[in-house]
Design a protein around this motif. Sequence first.
Motif, mmCIF file in Angstrom:
data_model
loop_
_atom_site.group_PDB
_atom_site.id
_atom_site.type_symbol
_atom_site.label_atom_id
_atom_site.label_comp_id
_atom_site.label_asym_id
_atom_site.label_seq_id
_atom_site.Cartn_x
_atom_site.Cartn_y
_atom_site.Cartn_z
ATOM 1 N N TYR A 1 0.857 -1.206 0.000
ATOM 2 C CA TYR A 1 0.000 0.000 0.000
ATOM 3 C C TYR A 1 0.890 1.253 0.000
ATOM 4 C CZ TYR A 1 -4.807 -1.706 0.767
ATOM 5 O OH TYR A 1 -6.060 -2.257 0.615
ATOM 6 N N ASP A 2 1.903 1.252 0.868
ATOM 7 C CA ASP A 2 2.753 2.443 0.996
ATOM 8 C C ASP A 2 3.559 2.698 -0.279
ATOM 9 O OD1 ASP A 2 1.814 2.809 3.565
ATOM 10 O OD2 ASP A 2 3.463 1.722 4.508
ATOM 11 N N LYS A 3 4.051 1.615 -0.903
ATOM 12 C CA LYS A 3 4.859 1.785 -2.124
ATOM 13 C C LYS A 3 3.989 2.235 -3.297
ATOM 14 C CE LYS A 3 8.712 -1.216 -0.880
ATOM 15 N NZ LYS A 3 9.260 -2.583 -0.958
ATOM 16 N N VAL A 4 2.797 1.660 -3.408
ATOM 17 C CA VAL A 4 1.887 2.070 -4.485
ATOM 18 C C VAL A 4 1.503 3.535 -4.281
ATOM 19 C CG1 VAL A 4 -0.467 1.749 -5.370
ATOM 20 C CG2 VAL A 4 1.025 -0.224 -5.089
ATOM 21 N N ALA A 5 1.260 3.913 -3.021
ATOM 22 C CA ALA A 5 0.904 5.313 -2.736
ATOM 23 C C ALA A 5 2.030 6.244 -3.164
ATOM 24 C CB ALA A 5 0.621 5.472 -1.250
ATOM 25 N N ARG A 6 3.267 5.794 -2.969
ATOM 26 C CA ARG A 6 4.416 6.632 -3.364
ATOM 27 C C ARG A 6 4.437 6.814 -4.888
ATOM 28 N NH1 ARG A 6 10.246 4.805 -1.496
ATOM 29 N NH2 ARG A 6 9.052 4.134 0.292
ATOM 30 N N VAL A 7 4.193 5.695 -5.620
ATOM 31 C CA VAL A 7 4.148 5.759 -7.088
ATOM 32 C C VAL A 7 3.071 6.754 -7.537
ATOM 33 C CG1 VAL A 7 3.486 4.418 -9.150
ATOM 34 C CG2 VAL A 7 5.014 3.409 -7.455
ATOM 35 N N LEU A 8 1.948 6.762 -6.810
ATOM 36 C CA LEU A 8 0.837 7.631 -7.197
ATOM 37 C C LEU A 8 0.969 9.043 -6.602
ATOM 38 C CD1 LEU A 8 -2.157 5.113 -6.847
ATOM 39 C CD2 LEU A 8 -0.691 5.535 -8.827
ATOM 40 N N GLY A 9 2.086 9.285 -5.905
ATOM 41 C CA GLY A 9 2.356 10.617 -5.353
ATOM 42 C C GLY A 9 1.440 10.984 -4.189
ATOM 43 N N LEU A 10 1.055 9.967 -3.387
ATOM 44 C CA LEU A 10 0.091 10.246 -2.310
ATOM 45 C C LEU A 10 0.728 10.471 -0.946
ATOM 46 C CD1 LEU A 10 -2.519 7.458 -3.219
ATOM 47 C CD2 LEU A 10 -2.579 9.855 -3.861
ATOM 48 N N GLY A 11 2.037 10.194 -0.815
ATOM 49 C CA GLY A 11 2.695 10.389 0.484
ATOM 50 C C GLY A 11 2.563 9.191 1.403
ATOM 51 N N TYR A 12 3.213 9.306 2.595
ATOM 52 C CA TYR A 12 3.283 8.196 3.556
ATOM 53 C C TYR A 12 2.487 8.544 4.804
ATOM 54 C CZ TYR A 12 5.323 5.065 7.018
ATOM 55 O OH TYR A 12 5.488 4.140 8.020
ATOM 56 N N PRO A 13 1.796 7.615 5.438
ATOM 57 C CA PRO A 13 1.547 6.240 5.005
ATOM 58 C C PRO A 13 0.424 6.190 3.972
ATOM 59 C CG PRO A 13 0.513 6.618 7.144
ATOM 60 C CD PRO A 13 1.180 7.908 6.753
ATOM 61 N N GLY A 14 0.579 5.301 3.012
ATOM 62 C CA GLY A 14 -0.330 5.289 1.870
ATOM 63 C C GLY A 14 -1.638 4.562 2.096
ATOM 64 N N GLY A 15 -1.645 3.611 3.068
ATOM 65 C CA GLY A 15 -2.831 2.778 3.272
ATOM 66 C C GLY A 15 -4.127 3.576 3.421
ATOM 67 N N PRO A 16 -4.159 4.506 4.381
ATOM 68 C CA PRO A 16 -5.428 5.233 4.597
ATOM 69 C C PRO A 16 -5.856 6.020 3.358
ATOM 70 C CG PRO A 16 -3.897 5.587 6.423
ATOM 71 C CD PRO A 16 -3.146 4.849 5.377
ATOM 72 N N LYS A 17 -4.875 6.553 2.600
ATOM 73 C CA LYS A 17 -5.218 7.358 1.415
ATOM 74 C C LYS A 17 -5.788 6.473 0.310
ATOM 75 C CE LYS A 17 -2.050 10.922 2.635
ATOM 76 N NZ LYS A 17 -0.655 11.060 2.939
ATOM 77 N N ILE A 18 -5.151 5.342 0.066
ATOM 78 C CA ILE A 18 -5.653 4.429 -0.982
ATOM 79 C C ILE A 18 -7.043 3.909 -0.591
ATOM 80 C CG2 ILE A 18 -5.267 2.166 -2.079
ATOM 81 C CD1 ILE A 18 -2.367 2.848 -2.270
ATOM 82 N N ASP A 19 -7.210 3.596 0.680
ATOM 83 C CA ASP A 19 -8.500 3.121 1.192
ATOM 84 C C ASP A 19 -9.598 4.141 0.842
ATOM 85 O OD1 ASP A 19 -10.545 2.025 2.693
ATOM 86 O OD2 ASP A 19 -9.594 2.260 4.642
ATOM 87 N N LYS A 20 -9.314 5.429 1.101
ATOM 88 C CA LYS A 20 -10.302 6.488 0.877
ATOM 89 C C LYS A 20 -10.595 6.668 -0.623
ATOM 90 C CE LYS A 20 -10.993 11.161 2.490
ATOM 91 N NZ LYS A 20 -10.224 12.365 2.564
ATOM 92 N N MET A 21 -9.503 6.672 -1.423
ATOM 93 C CA MET A 21 -9.691 6.872 -2.868
ATOM 94 C C MET A 21 -10.429 5.698 -3.498
ATOM 95 S SD MET A 21 -5.965 8.404 -3.718
ATOM 96 C CE MET A 21 -6.152 8.343 -5.474
ATOM 97 N N ALA A 22 -10.125 4.483 -3.009
ATOM 98 C CA ALA A 22 -10.732 3.284 -3.592
ATOM 99 C C ALA A 22 -12.255 3.318 -3.461
ATOM 100 C CB ALA A 22 -10.154 2.036 -2.923
ATOM 101 N N LYS A 23 -12.728 3.973 -2.398
ATOM 102 C CA LYS A 23 -14.186 4.068 -2.182
ATOM 103 C C LYS A 23 -14.857 4.859 -3.298
ATOM 104 C CE LYS A 23 -14.335 3.925 2.780
ATOM 105 N NZ LYS A 23 -14.093 4.776 3.887
ATOM 106 N N GLU A 24 -14.092 5.754 -3.914
ATOM 107 C CA GLU A 24 -14.636 6.596 -4.989
ATOM 108 C C GLU A 24 -14.423 5.977 -6.367
ATOM 109 O OE1 GLU A 24 -16.170 9.390 -3.994
ATOM 110 O OE2 GLU A 24 -15.585 8.854 -1.946
ATOM 111 N N GLY A 25 -13.707 4.841 -6.411
ATOM 112 C CA GLY A 25 -13.353 4.274 -7.717
ATOM 113 C C GLY A 25 -14.002 2.919 -7.994
ATOM 114 N N LYS A 26 -13.671 2.385 -9.201
ATOM 115 C CA LYS A 26 -14.159 1.044 -9.578
ATOM 116 C C LYS A 26 -12.944 0.209 -9.980
ATOM 117 C CE LYS A 26 -18.668 2.445 -11.289
ATOM 118 N NZ LYS A 26 -18.437 3.910 -11.303
#
Length: 333
Positions: free
Chosen positions: A165-190
């Motif tokens: 999660y953290d490494k993917v977040a870094r690739v997507l430019g989301l910062g650390y820690p990436g888990g909570p950010k990806i979790d939030k964005m995923a709710k808006e996506g498919k």
Amino acid sequence: MIILGIESSCDETAVALVKDKKEVLSSIVASQIDVHKEFGGVVPEVASRIHIENISYCIEAALKEAGCTMEDVDAVAVTKGPGLIGCLHVGVQAAKTLAFAYHKPLIPVHHLAAHIYANELVVDMKYPLLALVVSGGNTELVYMKDETSFEILGETQDDAIGEAYDKVARVLGLGYPGGPKIDKMAKEGKPVYELAKPKTQGRYDFSFSGLKSSVLQFTKRMERQGKTYDLNDLACSFQECALDEIFSRIHAALDDHPEIRHFVVGGGVSANSRLREKIEELKTEYPNITFTVPPMYCCTDNAGMIGVAGTIAYVSGRRGDETLTGDASWPIQ
Ligand code: KG4
């Protein structure tokens, strides 16, 4: 029985006092997350130095919050491993100092076991039990025949899920820690993008490094082709693949072990909302099993769980002495 627990295996300096295995009298957690954010991940040497700065303060604060002195404490429990070696040393030295200065028993505790035992703070654990530990450093399925036996059924062959999660977040430019950010964005996506499905040999093992690379290759390919992509959809596609990997292994383990009575979760990734949703779904599929997902203060690194694990180890007779050291890869068995 009052146990003072100390945790310093990664980037949280934590001290807690736990009474009779179940009651957290105090729990102090000094998180270093703001410091490590600047580097995009935990820097081990920096983490060790901050533990040194924080540890005495945390011990003092935990005793004060509990309204106790060291005279009230029956034993000192500490994370021996696994974790970052420099960080572990700080907690272990502090615990040894307290134990020997105040003539208290010293109890080495396993960090993963403590994540599992954290569930005792909210429920009475029943055995045989299956535990999923998912954090920034671990991804493990652990089978426990009884309270003190551990068998790793499956574990990650490369990255831990939180690390992915953290490494993917870094690739997507989301910062650390990436888990909570990806979790939030995923709710808006498919989950519309096709990513590489993880491949492992063991029936219960995990792999996340191929999936992480697949996200990186996807973004590069889109850039090369001058195409745009939806970040929420990509976050959702990654999360679904990662959680499919986890849940297919949970299904296999539960189907193969019909004697299991209780399923518990531990580690920071158990904050994930989709993971929690999927565990709710399991409840209807396996009505004879009790499923417990503890509240977040029990899931992330804390010393309450070290106090619980310390109590169990104390009762079973485990003791450390002045030769106790940290062990970065201490096996759970
Ligand atoms: O157990 P933990 O607090 O500490 C370490 O392992 O050090 O877990 C931290 C990990 C990080 O990788 C973080 O990105 C992940 O847990 N995490 C999450 C979520 N919240 C924290 N991952 C996915 N979804 C979340 N909501």
